[in-house]
Every structure is written in C-alpha cells, then in structure tokens.
Design an enzyme around this catalytic site. Structure first.
Site, PDB file in Angstrom:
ATOM      1  N   CYS A 257      37.114  47.748  37.987  1.00 39.07           N
ATOM      2  CA  CYS A 257      36.682  47.729  36.590  1.00 39.07           C
ATOM      3  C   CYS A 257      36.781  49.111  35.959  1.00 39.07           C
ATOM      4  CB  CYS A 257      35.247  47.199  36.508  1.00 39.07           C
ATOM      5  SG  CYS A 257      34.538  47.361  34.873  1.00 39.07           S
TER       6      CYS A 257
ATOM      7  N   CYS B 171      38.928  46.851  33.542  1.00 34.59           N
ATOM      8  CA  CYS B 171      38.245  46.664  32.250  1.00 34.59           C
ATOM      9  C   CYS B 171      38.183  47.923  31.382  1.00 34.59           C
ATOM     10  CB  CYS B 171      36.806  46.200  32.466  1.00 34.59           C
ATOM     11  SG  CYS B 171      36.580  45.098  33.842  1.00 34.59           S
TER      12      CYS B 171
ATOM     13  N   LYS C 253      41.595  49.617  30.439  1.00 31.97           N
ATOM     14  CA  LYS C 253      42.271  48.559  29.654  1.00 31.97           C
ATOM     15  C   LYS C 253      41.707  48.503  28.234  1.00 31.97           C
ATOM     16  CE  LYS C 253      40.557  44.851  29.130  1.00 31.97           C
ATOM     17  NZ  LYS C 253      40.430  43.729  30.015  1.00 31.97           N
TER      18      LYS C 253
ATOM     19  N   TYR D 277      45.035  36.448  32.304  1.00 39.42           N
ATOM     20  CA  TYR D 277      44.321  37.487  31.555  1.00 39.42           C
ATOM     21  C   TYR D 277      45.136  38.789  31.488  1.00 39.42           C
ATOM     22  CZ  TYR D 277      39.514  35.447  32.044  1.00 39.42           C
ATOM     23  OH  TYR D 277      38.382  34.694  31.984  1.00 39.42           O
TER      24      TYR D 277
ATOM     25  N   GLU E  50      46.817  40.310  28.165  1.00 45.78           N
ATOM     26  CA  GLU E  50      46.223  41.527  27.586  1.00 45.78           C
ATOM     27  C   GLU E  50      47.247  42.659  27.518  1.00 45.78           C
ATOM     28  OE1 GLU E  50      41.506  40.878  28.558  1.00 45.78           O
ATOM     29  OE2 GLU E  50      42.605  42.237  29.862  1.00 45.78           O
TER      30      GLU E  50
ATOM     31  N   HIS F 107      25.974  36.007   5.788  1.00 45.12           N
ATOM     32  CA  HIS F 107      27.053  35.888   4.824  1.00 45.12           C
ATOM     33  C   HIS F 107      27.388  37.220   4.177  1.00 45.12           C
ATOM     34  CE1 HIS F 107      29.657  33.685   2.142  1.00 45.12           C
ATOM     35  NE2 HIS F 107      29.161  34.361   1.136  1.00 45.12           N
TER      36      HIS F 107
ATOM     37  N   GLU G  58      29.374  33.200  10.789  1.00 43.75           N
ATOM     38  CA  GLU G  58      28.530  32.167  10.167  1.00 43.75           C
ATOM     39  C   GLU G  58      29.143  30.777  10.306  1.00 43.75           C
ATOM     40  OE1 GLU G  58      28.037  32.271   5.827  1.00 43.75           O
ATOM     41  OE2 GLU G  58      29.825  33.511   5.689  1.00 43.75           O
TER      42      GLU G  58
HETATM   43  P1  NDP Z   1      45.352  35.062  36.656  1.00 40.57           P
HETATM   44  O1  NDP Z   1      45.140  34.227  37.848  1.00 40.57           O
HETATM   45  O2  NDP Z   1      44.470  34.963  35.481  1.00 40.57           O
HETATM   46  O3  NDP Z   1      46.846  34.840  36.130  1.00 40.57           O
HETATM   47  C1  NDP Z   1      47.956  34.923  36.967  1.00 40.57           C
HETATM   48  C2  NDP Z   1      49.181  34.459  36.187  1.00 40.57           C
HETATM   49  O4  NDP Z   1      50.343  34.605  36.991  1.00 40.57           O
HETATM   50  C3  NDP Z   1      49.104  33.000  35.788  1.00 40.57           C
HETATM   51  O5  NDP Z   1      49.712  32.841  34.538  1.00 40.57           O
HETATM   52  C4  NDP Z   1      49.917  32.318  36.895  1.00 40.57           C
HETATM   53  O6  NDP Z   1      50.511  31.128  36.475  1.00 40.57           O
HETATM   54  C5  NDP Z   1      50.984  33.356  37.130  1.00 40.57           C
HETATM   55  N1  NDP Z   1      51.557  33.278  38.481  1.00 40.57           N
HETATM   56  C6  NDP Z   1      50.900  33.335  39.653  1.00 40.57           C
HETATM   57  N2  NDP Z   1      51.759  33.235  40.683  1.00 40.57           N
HETATM   58  C7  NDP Z   1      52.986  33.117  40.136  1.00 40.57           C
HETATM   59  C8  NDP Z   1      54.303  32.961  40.671  1.00 40.57           C
HETATM   60  N3  NDP Z   1      54.490  32.916  41.970  1.00 40.57           N
HETATM   61  N4  NDP Z   1      55.309  32.863  39.809  1.00 40.57           N
HETATM   62  C9  NDP Z   1      55.107  32.893  38.487  1.00 40.57           C
HETATM   63  N5  NDP Z   1      53.915  33.050  37.911  1.00 40.57           N
HETATM   64  C10 NDP Z   1      52.861  33.150  38.731  1.00 40.57           C
HETATM   65  O7  NDP Z   1      45.421  36.519  37.234  1.00 40.57           O
HETATM   66  P2  NDP Z   1      45.358  37.941  36.547  1.00 40.57           P
HETATM   67  O8  NDP Z   1      45.994  38.823  37.538  1.00 40.57           O
HETATM   68  O9  NDP Z   1      45.866  37.903  35.156  1.00 40.57           O
HETATM   69  O10 NDP Z   1      43.798  38.237  36.495  1.00 40.57           O
HETATM   70  C11 NDP Z   1      43.031  38.161  37.687  1.00 40.57           C
HETATM   71  C12 NDP Z   1      41.596  37.943  37.372  1.00 40.57           C
HETATM   72  O11 NDP Z   1      41.048  39.148  36.881  1.00 40.57           O
HETATM   73  C13 NDP Z   1      41.321  36.934  36.283  1.00 40.57           C
HETATM   74  O12 NDP Z   1      41.277  35.624  36.759  1.00 40.57           O
HETATM   75  C14 NDP Z   1      40.008  37.381  35.755  1.00 40.57           C
HETATM   76  O13 NDP Z   1      38.997  36.793  36.534  1.00 40.57           O
HETATM   77  C15 NDP Z   1      40.035  38.876  35.957  1.00 40.57           C
HETATM   78  N6  NDP Z   1      40.318  39.572  34.686  1.00 40.57           N
HETATM   79  C16 NDP Z   1      39.464  39.427  33.654  1.00 40.57           C
HETATM   80  C17 NDP Z   1      39.705  40.062  32.447  1.00 40.57           C
HETATM   81  C18 NDP Z   1      38.749  39.892  31.332  1.00 40.57           C
HETATM   82  O14 NDP Z   1      37.629  39.436  31.559  1.00 40.57           O
HETATM   83  N7  NDP Z   1      39.125  40.212  30.088  1.00 40.57           N
HETATM   84  C19 NDP Z   1      40.881  40.904  32.250  1.00 40.57           C
HETATM   85  C20 NDP Z   1      41.729  40.967  33.400  1.00 40.57           C
HETATM   86  C21 NDP Z   1      41.442  40.323  34.558  1.00 40.57           C
HETATM   87  P3  NDP Z   1      49.724  29.760  36.541  1.00 40.57           P
HETATM   88  O15 NDP Z   1      48.707  29.778  35.471  1.00 40.57           O
HETATM   89  O16 NDP Z   1      50.791  28.774  36.335  1.00 40.57           O
HETATM   90  O17 NDP Z   1      49.123  29.689  37.901  1.00 40.57           O
END
Ligand code: NDP
Length: 450
Positions: free
Chosen positions: A42, A47, A50, A176, A180, A439, A444
C-alpha cells in the site's frame, strides 16, 4: 513454556504493523520481521504512490475546465522526474512515520526475512526466535501470464520509478490496477492501449458501473481492445511487438512503448516454512477461519496472503480484530460484508454491497428494485464537457433494505464512504428518502431517487 515474544509478526505492511501496534498497546511483547521498506504494498508500491499519481493526472483536465469558467488558457507541461521524486519522497516520509510508530509502540523490528521453523519458532536471518502466537501478514505480488516475451513487460511495482514518461503504454488486464493505470497514464499524456480478455473491464463490479467507466475511458481516448489475449511480446529495434489473438487477430509494432502486465496478484507464500509449521494452504492462499486463525491454532494470517478481500483497510481490520480478541480480551470478528471499495479511474467509481446481478441471483429477479440516476454534474456545464455521473441503489422490495449502492463520477469514493455506513447499518430506502439532500451537490441524488 516461555517464549521470546507473546506475538511475532511476519510482514511489515499495513496489516502486520496495525496488528503489532494494537497487540503491543494491550501490553503484549511483540516482534516484527520485515526486510523491505515499512508499509508494504500500500505505502510503497500501491495505494499511496498510485493516488498521488492519480492527483497528478487530473491537472490537464482541470486546466481545460478552468477555461469554461473564464480563466485564460494554462500552458503547463509535466516534469516527469519532479513528479517521480516528489511521489517517492512522500513514500519515504511515510516509511519513517511507520518506523516511529513501531518504536513508540515498543515493537521490536527485525530487518530480515522471517520463516517458520515450527509452530512456535521463526528464523529471522540467522536468529531463531520463539513466540506464543504468530501472525503471517506477508501480502502478495503481481503475477504475469507465462507467454513468450513476458519479460519485456513491467509490473505495477515499477510504475512509480519509471525513468521517463512512456510515449505510449500497452496495459494488459482489466482489473483495478489495469484500469487505474490506464486512466493515470492517459491523464499524464501517454497514449494508452488496454487489452482485456472479456468485453468489459472490472469483472465483479455492477454492470452499469463497468459500462459507464469503460465508455468514459474510451470517450477520453483510451483504446480498449476487448475479447483479446496477448500471445507474445517481443522487444525489437522498431519497438514493442505485440501479437494479439481474439477479436483483434493481429500483430502491432509500437515505438516508444512499454508494456504493463496488470493481470492479477497472488499471495507471497514461497519460503515461509508453512508446511513445517502445519499451516494449510488452499487455492494458493493461507486458509483461515473467521478469526483469521490458520490450521495451526496459534498461527494467524491476515491481508492479501489469505486472499479474502485484498484491500488495505480490510487487512488492518482483520489484524486488529485478532489483536483485540487475543490480547485485549475483547473478542470480535471482522465483518467481510458490505466492504466498500473504489476504483481511482477517471471517472472515479465506488461501490458498497451487492451488485444488481448479485442481488437478483440471491433474492430473485422480481424481489429487487433498482433506482438509477445518470446526469451531467453541474460542474461540467460551463466547460461544456459531456462527463456523466451515475448513481444506483439496489433495493430489496419486501424489506425495503438498500442492498447495494454504486457510483461513477467525481468524488465517488468520498461519497460512497458515507453511504456505506448507512448500508452497513441496514438502512432502508425510506431512510434514504427521509434524509434531506445537500443542495446543490451530486451526492443529493442518493436521497432523491424515485
Ligand atoms: P484483478 O484480479 O483485479 O484483475 C486482474 C485482471 O487481469 C483481470 O482483468 C483479469 O481478467 C486479467 N487477467 C488475469 N489473468 C489473465 C491472463 N492470463 N490473461 C489475460 N488477462 C488476465 O487484479 P489487479 O492486479 O488489478 O488487482 C489486484 C487486487 O489489488 C485487486 O483485486 C484489489 O483487491 C487490489 N487493488 C485495489 C485497488 C483499490 O482499492 N483501488 C487498486 C489496486 C488494486 P478476468 O477479469 O477475465 O479474470
């Protein structure tokens, strides 16, 4: 049996540090092992840096919008080096704060890897340490698909120290992190191509949110290649050569481009000695019960290494619940229901509770009433921008309970945080209706939806 510590924590991220301090507050003797900078993902690679980059990326649109309000045009360019330095200085400042917090709490810090030898013994560097209770809070790391040339991509950890701004970036993944960074880099002025393997980003989010964020990103100029897999990546003298399969069956050679693999994260379980200590792993994560207790009754685990809900405040809450229960004489559970979260995309999105699809699946199609409001916020009228805000409530008809609240638009995280209290308390739609709006505001709308 006496031990060196009442509690030994492996991992100095948000969850580990919060737990160590809470246990020490109750008078426990606490040790903590962390080899990297304090604060974990984080603070160092997630976080915090970022969000600082999110703020940086908003300025160009603010400058543009100012003109609609009568300000003369602002000509400004980004000094990439200055931004990276400033962001990392803030990270270092926070590392120092964490160090002082641990010192003040009298938590003894070991600057080395911690590894379990048995249920009560941890090896930290060369030293063997015993503890009555052990907390594993080692977090996770990004994973990349195993395709030819994947080494030519970077991971999110490296986004905060790039030596120069890429002219173009290809982002693989629609979660995510992918979303982002697509928005951040676009806001900072890079050309962004995002490759996703489905037709929508942000799997698991309410469909209306997915659609509006994706439409807005595309409207801003981010190119999203859908239903598409990357099959190989090669660094050539002309640039990054990316082979795509699916809806886009093609090969792109892109000059001045870096590739970011944002394809998910997994728990850091390697070399932890989990088997030796009798700690069970399920689906690649440490298996825990609702008290965060592992299969070994004196060993607990919190945060991303348990792969429940991978968010900083969740790890902190899980850890503090454990410390309150085991050291404070105040047994309590961390509730994983109605945990709000936000995506710091542009537009921002935030959500709490059930999506429309989840609610309909759980209660039946006819049992759910959905309230939606989609509008152009007043702020965008003078700049003449077509930015849209969406607010949505998912309500259980019979009980009138609000099961989910979702928003896309400016300050969504700040607004949903407040709404989340109501949802967590079990508020009814009638309670929302009985609340007087502020408002003029966007928020709201949440209390005026019919
Ligand atoms: P996520 O699991 O959210 O997303 C991973 C992405 O990669 C998905 O779109 C997934 O597709 C895709 N993917 C995975 N494997 C493959 C593959 N082999 N080929 C192609 N595409 C693939 O992971 P992140 O790394 O983005 O984030 C990890 C975690 O970190 C989040 O779940 C969240 O909990 C936390 N986080 C929170 C944030 C916040 O609160 N603002 C910001 C950043 C991270 P598909 O959906 O089809 O599986």
């Amino acid at each position: 049996m006496t031990y060196d510590y009442d509690l030994f924590v492996i991992g100095g991220g948000s969850g580990g540090i919060a737990t160590a301090r809470r246990a020490a507050e109750y008078g426990a003797k606490v040790g903590l092992a962390e080899v990297g900078p304090l604060g974990g993902t984080c603070v160092n690679k997630g976080c915090i840096p970022k969000k600082l980059m999110v703020y940086t990326s908003h300025f160009p649109s603010l400058f543009q919008e100012a003109e609609g309000y009568g300000w003369s045009p602002v000509k400004s360019t980004l000094d990439w080096d200055k931004m990276v330095t400033a962001v990392n200085q803030e990270v270092e400042r926070l590392n120092g704060i964490y160090q002082r917090m641990l010192d003040n709490s009298k938590v003894e810090l070991y600057r080395d890897y911690g590894k379990l030898l048995d249920a009560h013994t941890i090896v930290v560097g060369e030293k063997q340490i015993t503890a009555d209770k052990i907390l594993i809070a080692v977090g996770g790391h990004p994973v990349r698909p195993n395709i030819p040339g994947i080494e030519n991509t970077i991971i999110s950890d490296q986004m905060f120290t790039l030596p120069e701004q890429p002219k173009r970036i290809v982002i693989w993944g629609g979660g995510y992190i992918g979303v982002e960074f697509a928005c951040i880099m676009h806001g900072l002025g890079s050309d962004v191509i995002q490759v996703i393997r489905r037709d929508k980003i942000l799997r698991g989010f309410d469909e209306d949110l997915q659609s509006l964020i994706q439409e807005s990103m595309e409207h801003h100029g981010i190119r999203i290649l859908k239903n598409c897999e990357i099959t190989s990546i090669e660094q050539t003298s002309q640039g990054l050569k990316i082979a795509l399969q699916g809806e886009q069956n093609t090969e792109m050679v892109l000059a001045d481009t870096i590739g970011l693999a944002a394809t998910g994260r997994k728990p850091n379980l390697e070399n932890l000695g989990l088997e030796k200590a009798g700690v069970e792993v399920k689906n690649g994560a440490i298996a825990v019960d609702k008290y965060s207790c592992t299969s070994q009754p004196n060993i607990y685990a919190v945060g991303d290494c348990t792969d429940r809900i991978n968010l900083t405040p969740v790890a902190i809450n899980e850890g503090r619940a454990f410390a309150d229960t085991e050291f404070g004489g105040k047994p309590r559970l961390m509730s994983h229901e109605n945990v709000p979260s936000a995506v710091f995309s542009y537009p921002e999105a935030a959500t709490v509770g059930l999506t429309e699809a989840e609610a309909k699946e759980q209660y039946g199609e006819d049992a759910i009433k959905v309230y939606r409001s989609k509008f152009r916020p007043m702020y965008y009228v003078l700049p003449g921008k077509e930015e849209k805000t969406l607010m949505k409530l998912v309500v259980h008809q019979e009980s009138d309970r609000v099961l989910g609240a979702h928003m896309v638009g400016d300050h969504a995280a700040e607004i949903i945080q407040g709404v989340a209290i109501a949802v967590k308390m079990g508020a009814k739609k009638a309670d929302f209706d009985a609340t007087v709006g502020i408002h003029p505001s966007s928020a709201e709308e949440f209390v005026t939806m019919r």
